[in-house]
Design an enzyme around this catalytic site. Structure first.
Site, short mmCIF file in Angstrom:
data_model
loop_
_atom_site.label_atom_id
_atom_site.label_comp_id
_atom_site.label_asym_id
_atom_site.label_seq_id
_atom_site.Cartn_x
_atom_site.Cartn_y
_atom_site.Cartn_z
N ARG A 158 -6.76 17.69 4.45
CA ARG A 158 -7.64 18.01 3.31
C ARG A 158 -8.90 18.72 3.80
O ARG A 158 -9.41 18.40 4.88
CB ARG A 158 -8.04 16.72 2.57
N GLU A 217 -7.41 -2.96 5.85
CA GLU A 217 -7.37 -2.76 4.39
C GLU A 217 -6.40 -3.74 3.74
O GLU A 217 -6.70 -4.30 2.68
CB GLU A 217 -6.97 -1.31 4.09
N ASN A 247 0.88 -1.17 0.00
CA ASN A 247 0.00 0.00 0.00
C ASN A 247 0.93 1.22 0.00
O ASN A 247 1.41 1.64 1.05
CB ASN A 247 -0.89 -0.05 1.26
N ARG A 263 -2.59 -1.91 -3.39
CA ARG A 263 -3.67 -0.94 -3.28
C ARG A 263 -3.49 0.08 -4.41
O ARG A 263 -2.42 0.68 -4.56
CB ARG A 263 -3.57 -0.21 -1.95
N HIS A 281 -11.69 4.68 -0.14
CA HIS A 281 -11.61 3.85 1.08
C HIS A 281 -12.37 2.54 0.91
O HIS A 281 -12.87 1.95 1.88
CB HIS A 281 -12.17 4.60 2.32
#
Ligand code: ADP
Length: 401
Positions: free
Chosen positions: A241, A383, A13, A93, A181
């Site tokens: 962000r 994940e 990832n 990912r 996500h």
């Protein structure tokens, strides 16, 4: 890489300054090792942990001694420390799969070219996700690699949830809401099905609250709406962000303040959110520990935005049966969860302060009171584990469990 012993899958990832990695059995179920390289370009630091023994290893470099390519090589070297491992595949990912990639896919030259074409849609993530795929293909051309997309989980959203109210030709060009996500949401959907199957079949809002943060509305385990849209800057306020913003602000910044698009992108992605409002840090732990009023204001705005967007997703679902908290803040920050649940009292959420303070560890993840009309749960996400399982599925090794 050693060439004997049991087959293993690696999961990578890769982000702008970090590479998280893990090693799983061929079925993508048992994690054998995990770690990360952080601070690439500034203060490179590799740390990994053996799954069985818990033994921990670390290495550090000077800023100019480790770039993304050499970091990928170090990840392989770390994997090779597992005795007798034969690496049989790598799952990656990849943030954006665009319109055509609805599920994980084995990477070949054509797929790689396709994914590189999506870089303008995720300029801050996609190039870093693709870099290790290219580096590994160059070094180990026969090693199967699988790309797993953050956008894929949201392909079930109805067209109305994906559409911006722009002239319709733009939708066909790919200017639409994708949602991100996805690995986290796919994992939570599976896990909820195991721990609370009745709720999993209902109307669920999952709050993935980490450095990046978003919400996903699910019905029967499928995504029907999310707060992130065309890019991962939309929706909630995040660590750095800004989340949803009136597009008129961007036009104003460019026309009146003379900012070019790169400067605006830097402002929206890297200098806003918790960091921008607090002026102190993007890290929730640091802000919770601070007595500065700006830190409290940043946290209050973060919580306000989550509550407000839960209201929006609740409307798309026509009501809510459960709210699930996950990722760094969602799993660990009981004060954020308490504030969000208090803000959702109107939906029928009745928090249980005791259960919430220990993240529902003694109640199967439940942090709401027994009579609460909406269940609140904490479920730690995984994940990398989801990417491992997708990789095993694509390569047909899942059945070897
Ligand atoms: P990423 O998007 O980088 O994977 P994470 O899911 O690791 O992010 O979440 C990072 C966020 O979680 C940071 O804001 C961090 O402060 C917060 N966090 C982690 N542990 C705690 C904790 N114990 N209490 C409060 N916040 C925490």
């Amino acid at each position: 890489m050693q060439q004997s012993g049991p087959d293993c899958l690696a999961v990578i990832n890769a982000g702008s300054s970090s590479i998280k990695f893990a090693l799983y059995d061929a079925a993508g179920r048992d994690r054998r090792l995990h770690g990360q390289v952080e601070g690439i370009g500034t203060n490179p630091h590799l740390a990994w942990v053996m799954g069985d023994s818990g033994e921990r290893f670390e290495r550090r470099w000077a800023a100019d001694e480790l770039d993304h390519d050499s970091a990928t090589r170090e990840v392989f070297a770390a994997a090779a420390t597992m005795p007798g491992v034969r690496l049989s595949a790598v799952g990656h990912r990849v943030v954006h799969g665009g319109i055509f990639h609805c599920g994980p896919v084995r990477v070949d030259d054509r797929v790689l070219a396709d994914l590189a074409g999506l870089i303008p849609l995720a300029p801050l993530h996609q190039p870093h996700n693709l870099a290790p795929i290219k580096a590994i293909a160059a070094r180990y051309p026969d090693l199967p690699q699988v790309a797993c997309f953050d956008t894929a989980f949201h392909q079930t959203q109805p067209a109305i949830a994906q559409t911006f109210a722009l002239p319709r030709a733009y939708f066909a060009k790919g200017i639409r809401r994708y949602g991100f996500h996805g690995h986290s949401y796919a994992y939570i959907a599976q896990r909820l099905h195991q721990v609370a199957p009745g709720l999993a079949r209902g109307r669920v809002i999952v709050a993935h609250l980490g450095n990046g943060a978003s919400l996903c509305a699910m019905r029967d385990g499928h995504s029907v709406a999310s707060t992130m849209g065309f890019t991962a800057v939309d929706g909630l306020m995040m660590g750095t962000r800004c989340g949803a913003i009136d597009p008129g602000v961007i036009l104003y910044l460019m026309d009146e303040e003379g900012l070019d698009s790169r400067t605006v992108a830097d402002l929206l992605y890297r200098r806003s959110g918790l960091l921008g409002i607090s002026g102190i840090s993007s890290d929730m732990r640091t802000l919770r520990a601070s007595s500065a009023p700006e830190a409290a204001e940043a946290v209050a705005l973060f919580e306000y935005r989550v509550v407000r967007e839960i209201g929006s997703l609740a409307a798309t679902l026509g009501g809510v049966d459960a709210i699930v908290f996950t990722a760094g803040i969602g799993e660990n920050d009981s004060a954020t969860r308490a504030a969000v649940m208090a803000g959702c009292a109107w939906l029928g959420v009745v928090a249980d302060a005791g259960r919430n303070s220990n993240a529902g560890k003694e109640t199967g993840g439940r942090i709401t009171a027994d009579g609460s009309a909406v269940a609140g749960l904490v479920i730690p996400t995984d994940e990398e584990g989801m990417i491992a399982r997708h990789t095993a599925d694509v390569l047909g090794t899942a059945a070897k469990a």
